[in-house]
Design a protein around this motif. Structure first.
Motif, PDB file in Angstrom:
ATOM      1  N   CYS A  19       0.815  -1.222   0.000  1.00 48.74           N
ATOM      2  CA  CYS A  19       0.000   0.000   0.000  1.00 48.74           C
ATOM      3  C   CYS A  19       0.843   1.264   0.000  1.00 48.74           C
ATOM      4  N   GLY A  20       2.128   1.148   0.302  1.00 53.85           N
ATOM      5  CA  GLY A  20       2.969   2.325   0.374  1.00 53.85           C
ATOM      6  C   GLY A  20       2.926   3.012   1.725  1.00 53.85           C
ATOM      7  N   THR A  21       2.613   2.256   2.775  1.00 56.63           N
ATOM      8  CA  THR A  21       2.623   2.774   4.136  1.00 56.63           C
ATOM      9  C   THR A  21       3.656   1.993   4.952  1.00 56.63           C
ATOM     10  N   GLU A  22       3.921   2.490   6.143  1.00 59.66           N
ATOM     11  CA  GLU A  22       4.938   1.847   6.975  1.00 59.66           C
ATOM     12  C   GLU A  22       4.370   0.731   7.833  1.00 59.66           C
ATOM     13  N   LEU A  23       3.075   0.817   8.153  1.00 62.56           N
ATOM     14  CA  LEU A  23       2.510  -0.099   9.145  1.00 62.56           C
ATOM     15  C   LEU A  23       1.157  -0.625   8.707  1.00 62.56           C
ATOM     16  N   CYS A  24       0.806  -1.778   9.238  1.00 60.82           N
ATOM     17  CA  CYS A  24      -0.498  -2.378   8.994  1.00 60.82           C
ATOM     18  C   CYS A  24      -0.940  -3.090  10.266  1.00 60.82           C
ATOM     19  N   VAL A  25      -2.211  -2.938  10.593  1.00 61.10           N
ATOM     20  CA  VAL A  25      -2.804  -3.602  11.755  1.00 61.10           C
ATOM     21  C   VAL A  25      -3.936  -4.479  11.247  1.00 61.10           C
ATOM     22  N   GLY A  26      -3.760  -5.775  11.291  1.00 62.36           N
ATOM     23  CA  GLY A  26      -4.804  -6.688  10.845  1.00 62.36           C
ATOM     24  C   GLY A  26      -5.994  -6.666  11.783  1.00 62.36           C
ATOM     25  N   ASP A 127     -11.626   5.178   3.482  1.00 62.84           N
ATOM     26  CA  ASP A 127     -12.324   3.905   3.356  1.00 62.84           C
ATOM     27  C   ASP A 127     -11.909   3.320   2.011  1.00 62.84           C
ATOM     28  N   ALA A 128     -10.912   2.443   2.057  1.00 64.20           N
ATOM     29  CA  ALA A 128     -10.374   1.806   0.856  1.00 64.20           C
ATOM     30  C   ALA A 128     -10.837   0.367   0.741  1.00 64.20           C
ATOM     31  N   CYS A 129     -11.975   0.050   1.346  1.00 65.23           N
ATOM     32  CA  CYS A 129     -12.433  -1.337   1.425  1.00 65.23           C
ATOM     33  C   CYS A 129     -12.757  -1.960   0.073  1.00 65.23           C
ATOM     34  N   GLN A 130     -12.904  -1.116  -0.976  1.00 65.69           N
ATOM     35  CA  GLN A 130     -13.195  -1.648  -2.307  1.00 65.69           C
ATOM     36  C   GLN A 130     -12.074  -1.341  -3.299  1.00 65.69           C
ATOM     37  N   ALA A 131     -10.921  -0.909  -2.823  1.00 72.43           N
ATOM     38  CA  ALA A 131      -9.939  -0.323  -3.735  1.00 72.43           C
ATOM     39  C   ALA A 131      -8.536  -0.887  -3.595  1.00 72.43           C
ATOM     40  N   HIS A 132      -8.398  -2.142  -3.271  1.00 71.17           N
ATOM     41  CA  HIS A 132      -7.086  -2.762  -3.118  1.00 71.17           C
ATOM     42  C   HIS A 132      -6.273  -2.620  -4.416  1.00 71.17           C
ATOM     43  N   GLY A 133      -5.184  -1.878  -4.354  1.00 73.37           N
ATOM     44  CA  GLY A 133      -4.308  -1.748  -5.511  1.00 73.37           C
ATOM     45  C   GLY A 133      -4.681  -0.650  -6.489  1.00 73.37           C
ATOM     46  N   ALA A 134      -5.799   0.023  -6.275  1.00 68.09           N
ATOM     47  CA  ALA A 134      -6.202   1.112  -7.166  1.00 68.09           C
ATOM     48  C   ALA A 134      -5.252   2.289  -7.018  1.00 68.09           C
ATOM     49  N   THR A 135      -5.074   3.053  -8.100  1.00 66.45           N
ATOM     50  CA  THR A 135      -4.175   4.199  -8.075  1.00 66.45           C
ATOM     51  C   THR A 135      -4.845   5.432  -8.679  1.00 66.45           C
ATOM     52  N   ARG A 136      -4.325   6.596  -8.287  1.00 63.45           N
ATOM     53  CA  ARG A 136      -4.723   7.870  -8.869  1.00 63.45           C
ATOM     54  C   ARG A 136      -3.562   8.842  -8.693  1.00 63.45           C
ATOM     55  N   ASP A 137      -3.153   9.466  -9.770  1.00 60.86           N
ATOM     56  CA  ASP A 137      -2.036  10.418  -9.722  1.00 60.86           C
ATOM     57  C   ASP A 137      -0.799   9.790  -9.091  1.00 60.86           C
ATOM     58  N   ASP A 138      -0.548   8.529  -9.438  1.00 59.83           N
ATOM     59  CA  ASP A 138       0.653   7.802  -9.013  1.00 59.83           C
ATOM     60  C   ASP A 138       0.697   7.446  -7.530  1.00 59.83           C
ATOM     61  N   TYR A 139      -0.429   7.589  -6.812  1.00 58.30           N
ATOM     62  CA  TYR A 139      -0.442   7.096  -5.433  1.00 58.30           C
ATOM     63  C   TYR A 139      -1.491   6.000  -5.310  1.00 58.30           C
ATOM     64  N   ARG A 140      -1.241   5.100  -4.386  1.00 59.57           N
ATOM     65  CA  ARG A 140      -2.138   3.971  -4.179  1.00 59.57           C
ATOM     66  C   ARG A 140      -3.194   4.289  -3.143  1.00 59.57           C
ATOM     67  N   ALA A 141      -4.351   3.692  -3.331  1.00 60.52           N
ATOM     68  CA  ALA A 141      -5.403   3.810  -2.332  1.00 60.52           C
ATOM     69  C   ALA A 141      -4.862   3.386  -0.976  1.00 60.52           C
ATOM     70  N   GLY A 142      -5.150   4.194   0.026  1.00 56.23           N
ATOM     71  CA  GLY A 142      -4.723   3.870   1.384  1.00 56.23           C
ATOM     72  C   GLY A 142      -3.467   4.559   1.837  1.00 56.23           C
ATOM     73  N   SER A 143      -2.792   5.270   0.927  1.00 59.37           N
ATOM     74  CA  SER A 143      -1.495   5.851   1.271  1.00 59.37           C
ATOM     75  C   SER A 143      -1.531   7.342   1.562  1.00 59.37           C
ATOM     76  N   THR A 169      -1.264   2.563   7.974  1.00 59.12           N
ATOM     77  CA  THR A 169      -0.897   3.912   8.399  1.00 59.12           C
ATOM     78  C   THR A 169       0.622   4.012   8.449  1.00 59.12           C
ATOM     79  N   SER A 170       1.124   5.223   8.499  1.00 58.85           N
ATOM     80  CA  SER A 170       2.548   5.446   8.766  1.00 58.85           C
ATOM     81  C   SER A 170       2.753   6.137  10.108  1.00 58.85           C
TER      82      SER A 170
END
Length: 338
Positions: A19-26, A127-143, A169-170
């Motif tokens: 996702c391009g973030t530093e951290l993830c909490v499952g 809320d990126a619950c439907q956007a895994h891997g989607a991009t816009r303007d060279d950034y990924r959803a969630g970043s 999150t970062s």
């Protein structure tokens, strides 16, 4: 070992990097990720959260369950996401967060959202619950927000074998609070700092997701090819409005939603030919019984209501064949020619 163990930690590491973030909490679900994200970011009781008027109701539920008040604004015809200009009109002294939704897998105008948040001192949870891997303007959803929530419900682009979710999150402090919230408010066993939840990601789901993650980009590319086929084959057919796509974006195409005056009738016609379709989402939250107390009536959000009334999701999934796509197109053309 079975919850929040090494398998979960390994997936969290890989998904954050993706996702391009530093951290993830499952978490146990996408709703848990949204709710815990708001709480971990410091949502105050009865603070207002700006939300889009058309989304799956979980977006609003997360705000309510975290103790906030959802303040809806209309969506934009350009991307079906929160209209940033309208959002500026509802911000007041009690507004603390803006919660954009990447609806149907297309990333919202996060540059506009971030600028809005900067001007008004707001926090942003995606809320990126439907956007895994989607991009816009060279950034990924969630970043682009302070944090972002993902759902791994089995039908998502990246789906588990049951319910699952994640918060990315970062912000180390936010992540630490979210980790404690998912585990009864404890950072160490039996050392409870605040009221928490049972919202953990179990290792079985994490193992499934870890095996699937390397395939996600290829699966999204397959969805994208199907979307292009529909664009090329359905342009100008009947009264169909095809999904908007913003320049510089690559949607995840979680669903491919067309609009027509009578989506139920078209759905019945397709079903009679053996073709499934879906409605995402026919009842916008402000017109649902749980949020009747907000006093919002039909007509409050015309774009959101039109998308809800007219939307029909056509078949799209990784590996869908050209023959299957052609059968959908032929059936739709026959419907309008009949």
């Amino acid at each position: 070992t079975f919850v929040n163990g090494p398998v979960v930690e390994a997936f969290e590491h890989d998904f954050a990097a993706y996702c391009g973030t530093e951290l993830c909490v499952g978490t146990a679900s996408g709703l848990d990720a949204l709710r815990l994200g708001l709480l971990a970011a410091g949502l105050e009781p009865e603070a207002e959260v700006v939300v889009p008027a058309q989304t799956f109701i979980a977006t609003w539920e997360a705000v309510t369950q975290a103790g906030g008040i959802p303040v809806p604004v209309d969506i934009s015809e350009s991307d079906y996401a929160l209209d940033v200009d309208h959002a500026a009109d509802v911000i007041g002294p009690r507004t603390q967060f803006v919660l954009p939704v990447h609806l149907y897998g297309q990333v919202a105008d996060m540059a506009g959202v971030r600028e809005l948040a900067r001007r008004h001192g707001l926090l942003v949870i995606e809320d990126a619950c439907q956007a895994h891997g989607a991009t816009r303007d060279d950034y990924r959803a969630g970043s682009q927000g302070h944090a972002a929530a993902f759902s791994f419900y089995p039908t998502k682009n990246l789906g588990a074998f049951g319910d699952a979710g994640a918060l990315v999150t970062s912000d180390e402090g936010l992540a630490e609070r979210a980790r404690a919230l998912r585990e009864h408010g404890q950072r160490r066993k039996y050392d409870h700092e605040f009221v928490g939840y049972t919202a953990r990601l179990d290792a079985v789901q994490a193992a499934v997701l870890a095996r699937k993650l390397p395939h996600l980009d290829d699966w999204n590319a397959s969805r994208g090819a199907a979307a292009r086929y529909y664009y090329e084959s359905l342009a100008g057919v009947g009264d169909l409005k095809l999904p908007p796509t913003v320049a510089g974006s690559e949607p995840a195409w979680h669903v491919y939603v067309v609009r027509t005056a009578d989506p139920g009738r078209l759905a019945d016609y397709l079903a009679a030919t053996g073709i499934a379709s879906g409605r995402h989402y026919p009842q916008p939250p402000h017109l649902s019984p749980p949020y009747a107390s907000l006093g919002l009536r039909r007509g409050a959000f015309p774009v959101a209501e039109a998308v809800a009334d007219e939307g029909l999701s056509l078949p799209i999934f990784p590996g869908i064949t050209e023959a299957q796509l052609a059968s959908v197109v032929v059936a739709i053309r026959d419907y309008f020619d009949g």
